[in-house]
Write a protein that holds these residues in place. Structure first.
Motif, short mmCIF file in Angstrom:
data_model
loop_
_atom_site.label_atom_id
_atom_site.label_comp_id
_atom_site.label_asym_id
_atom_site.label_seq_id
_atom_site.Cartn_x
_atom_site.Cartn_y
_atom_site.Cartn_z
N LEU A 116 17.56 5.76 2.70
CA LEU A 116 17.27 4.37 2.31
C LEU A 116 16.37 3.68 3.31
O LEU A 116 15.49 2.90 2.93
CB LEU A 116 18.58 3.60 2.14
CG LEU A 116 19.14 3.55 0.73
CD1 LEU A 116 18.25 2.72 -0.20
CD2 LEU A 116 19.34 4.93 0.14
N LEU A 117 16.54 3.99 4.59
CA LEU A 117 15.66 3.40 5.59
C LEU A 117 14.24 3.93 5.46
O LEU A 117 13.26 3.20 5.67
CB LEU A 117 16.21 3.65 7.00
CG LEU A 117 17.56 2.98 7.29
CD1 LEU A 117 18.04 3.35 8.70
CD2 LEU A 117 17.47 1.46 7.14
N ASP A 118 14.10 5.20 5.09
CA ASP A 118 12.78 5.77 4.84
C ASP A 118 12.12 5.10 3.63
O ASP A 118 10.90 4.87 3.61
CB ASP A 118 12.87 7.28 4.60
CG ASP A 118 13.18 8.05 5.88
OD1 ASP A 118 13.03 7.48 6.98
OD2 ASP A 118 13.59 9.23 5.78
N LYS A 119 12.92 4.79 2.61
CA LYS A 119 12.39 4.09 1.44
C LYS A 119 11.90 2.70 1.84
O LYS A 119 10.86 2.23 1.37
CB LYS A 119 13.44 4.00 0.34
CG LYS A 119 13.66 5.32 -0.39
CD LYS A 119 14.49 5.15 -1.63
CE LYS A 119 14.54 6.47 -2.41
NZ LYS A 119 13.23 6.88 -2.93
N ARG A 120 12.66 2.04 2.68
CA ARG A 120 12.23 0.73 3.19
C ARG A 120 10.85 0.84 3.85
O ARG A 120 9.95 0.05 3.56
CB ARG A 120 13.26 0.21 4.20
CG ARG A 120 12.86 -1.08 4.91
CD ARG A 120 13.60 -1.23 6.23
NE ARG A 120 13.30 -0.13 7.15
CZ ARG A 120 13.96 0.11 8.28
NH1 ARG A 120 15.00 -0.65 8.61
NH2 ARG A 120 13.61 1.11 9.07
N ASP A 121 10.70 1.83 4.71
CA ASP A 121 9.44 1.99 5.43
C ASP A 121 8.30 2.34 4.47
O ASP A 121 7.17 1.88 4.64
CB ASP A 121 9.58 3.09 6.49
CG ASP A 121 10.55 2.70 7.60
OD1 ASP A 121 10.86 1.50 7.73
OD2 ASP A 121 11.02 3.61 8.31
N ALA A 122 8.59 3.14 3.43
CA ALA A 122 7.57 3.50 2.45
C ALA A 122 7.12 2.28 1.67
O ALA A 122 5.92 2.09 1.42
CB ALA A 122 8.11 4.57 1.50
N VAL A 123 8.06 1.43 1.30
CA VAL A 123 7.73 0.20 0.56
C VAL A 123 6.88 -0.73 1.42
O VAL A 123 5.87 -1.28 0.97
CB VAL A 123 9.01 -0.52 0.10
CG1 VAL A 123 8.69 -1.91 -0.44
CG2 VAL A 123 9.70 0.30 -0.99
N LEU A 124 7.26 -0.89 2.68
CA LEU A 124 6.49 -1.75 3.57
C LEU A 124 5.07 -1.21 3.76
O LEU A 124 4.11 -1.99 3.84
CB LEU A 124 7.20 -1.85 4.93
CG LEU A 124 8.49 -2.68 4.93
CD1 LEU A 124 9.23 -2.51 6.25
CD2 LEU A 124 8.20 -4.15 4.66
N GLN A 125 4.93 0.10 3.81
CA GLN A 125 3.61 0.70 3.96
C GLN A 125 2.75 0.44 2.72
O GLN A 125 1.57 0.09 2.84
CB GLN A 125 3.73 2.21 4.20
CG GLN A 125 2.40 2.89 4.46
CD GLN A 125 2.55 4.38 4.74
OE1 GLN A 125 3.59 4.96 4.50
NE2 GLN A 125 1.50 4.99 5.26
N VAL A 126 3.34 0.61 1.54
CA VAL A 126 2.61 0.36 0.30
C VAL A 126 2.17 -1.10 0.24
O VAL A 126 1.01 -1.41 -0.10
CB VAL A 126 3.47 0.71 -0.93
CG1 VAL A 126 2.82 0.19 -2.22
CG2 VAL A 126 3.67 2.22 -1.04
N GLN A 127 3.06 -2.01 0.58
CA GLN A 127 2.74 -3.43 0.52
C GLN A 127 1.65 -3.79 1.53
O GLN A 127 0.76 -4.60 1.24
CB GLN A 127 3.99 -4.26 0.76
CG GLN A 127 5.00 -4.20 -0.37
CD GLN A 127 6.12 -5.20 -0.22
OE1 GLN A 127 6.35 -5.75 0.85
NE2 GLN A 127 6.85 -5.44 -1.30
N SER A 128 1.70 -3.16 2.70
CA SER A 128 0.68 -3.42 3.70
C SER A 128 -0.69 -2.94 3.23
O SER A 128 -1.71 -3.63 3.41
CB SER A 128 1.06 -2.72 5.02
OG SER A 128 0.05 -2.87 5.98
#
Length: 241
Positions: free
Chosen positions: A218-230
Motif C-alpha cells: 500500500l505504501l508503494d501504491k501511495r508513492d506510485a500515485v504521487l509520482q503519476v500526479q507529479s
C-alpha cells in the motif's frame, strides 16, 4: 478527461451497460462509482447531471439519490451553489489515507492468515490466476476488479466486523487512486510480484510476513500515485508555457 470526452470515454468501456430498472438505486451508485474509479470522471470534475442521466438512461431523481450516497462515501462533493463534483484529495490527505489503509491491510492479513478457510484460500487462488490472465491481455479494468476482490477477500477472512467497516469506508476513497497506481507498467508488474508473495504467505499461514507485504504494498501504491500526479502536473505546466 475533458467534459467533451465524457460520453466517448463511457461509450468505449464494455463494462457500462444501460441501467436496468431492477435494483435501480444500487446499480446507479455502482456505475458512477466505477466511472470515478476508472477515471472516466476525474478528481475535481464537475458533474453534468443531464449527461449522466442520458448515459445511464435514468431520470434525475435516482441520479441525485445516488450522488447523495457517493457524497456520504467521500467520493462526491455537493455544493448548494455549484452542484456536484468528484472529490479531490490534497497531497497531505492522500499520504495520510494511504498510511491508514496500509495499517488496515496489514492487520487484515495477519488475522486472515490465521482464520482463513481452505475454501477461501482456493477462491483467492482462482482470483489470483484470473488477475494474471488480465495482465497478459493488458486489461487494466479486469485486472483491477480481481485485484480488489483479492484484497477484499483477505479482509473478510480476518473476521473482524469493526475492521471490516473501517476498511470498506477508507478503501472507497482510495479505489480510484489504487487504479491509477498501475498506469506505469513497472509499477503494475511490481504489484503482481507482491501478489505472488501474498499468496505464498497465505498458503504458509504466515501472518507476520503477509502483514509486512501488505503494508509495503500500500505504501508503494501511495508513492506510485504521487509520482503519476507529479508527472501530470509537470506536463500541465509545460502546456501552459
Amino acid at each position: 478527461m475533458q467534459n467533451s470526452d465524457f460520453n466517448a470515454g463511457v461509450a468505449a468501456s464494455p463494462l457500462m451497460p444501460k441501467v436496468e430498472r431492477q435494483r435501480l438505486h444500487d446499480t446507479v451508485v455502482e456505475h458512477i462509482r466505477r466511472f470515478i474509479v476508472e477515471g472516466v470522471l476525474e478528481p475535481g470534475k464537475k458533474l453534468n447531471e443531464r449527461e449522466l442521466c442520458e448515459t445511464l438512461g435514468i431520470s434525475r431523481t435516482p441520479l441525485r439519490e445516488a450522488l447523495k450516497v457517493l457524497a456520504a462515501e467521500g467520493l462526491i462533493e455537493i455544493s448548494p451553489n455549484r452542484g456536484a463534483s468528484v472529490s479531490k484529495m490534497s497531497e497531505a490527505e492522500l499520504r495520510e489515507t494511504f498510511e491508514l489503509m496500509s495499517g488496515l491491510e496489514a492487520f487484515s492479513g495477519e488475522l486472515a492468515a490465521e482464520r482463513m478457510t481452505a475454501a477461501e484460500l482456493a477462491e483467492i487462488k482462482a482470483l489470483h490466476y484470473a488477475m494474471l490472465a488480465c495482465r497478459t491481455q493488458n486489461d487494466l479494468p479486469g485486472y483491477y476488479s480481481r485485484n480488489q476482490a483479492i484484497h477484499d477477500k483477505i479482509n473478510e477472512a480476518a473476521r473482524n466486523s469493526a475492521l471490516r467497516q473501517m476498511y470498506i469506508a477508507v478503501n472507497r476513497r482510495l479505489q480510484a487512486l489504487r487504479f491509477r497506481s498501475n498506469f506505469q507498467i513497472p509499477k503494475w508488474d511490481s504489484a503482481i510480484h507482491d501478489h505472488d508473495e501474498m499468496l505464498k504467505a497465505l498458503e504458509a499461514r504466515d501472518g507476520k510476513k503477509l502483514s509486512a507485504i501488505l503494508r509495503q504494498h500500500l505504501l508503494d501504491k501511495r508513492d506510485a500515485v504521487l509520482q503519476v500526479q507529479s508527472q501530470e502536473a509537470a506536463a500541465g505546466a509545460q502546456l501552459k508555457t
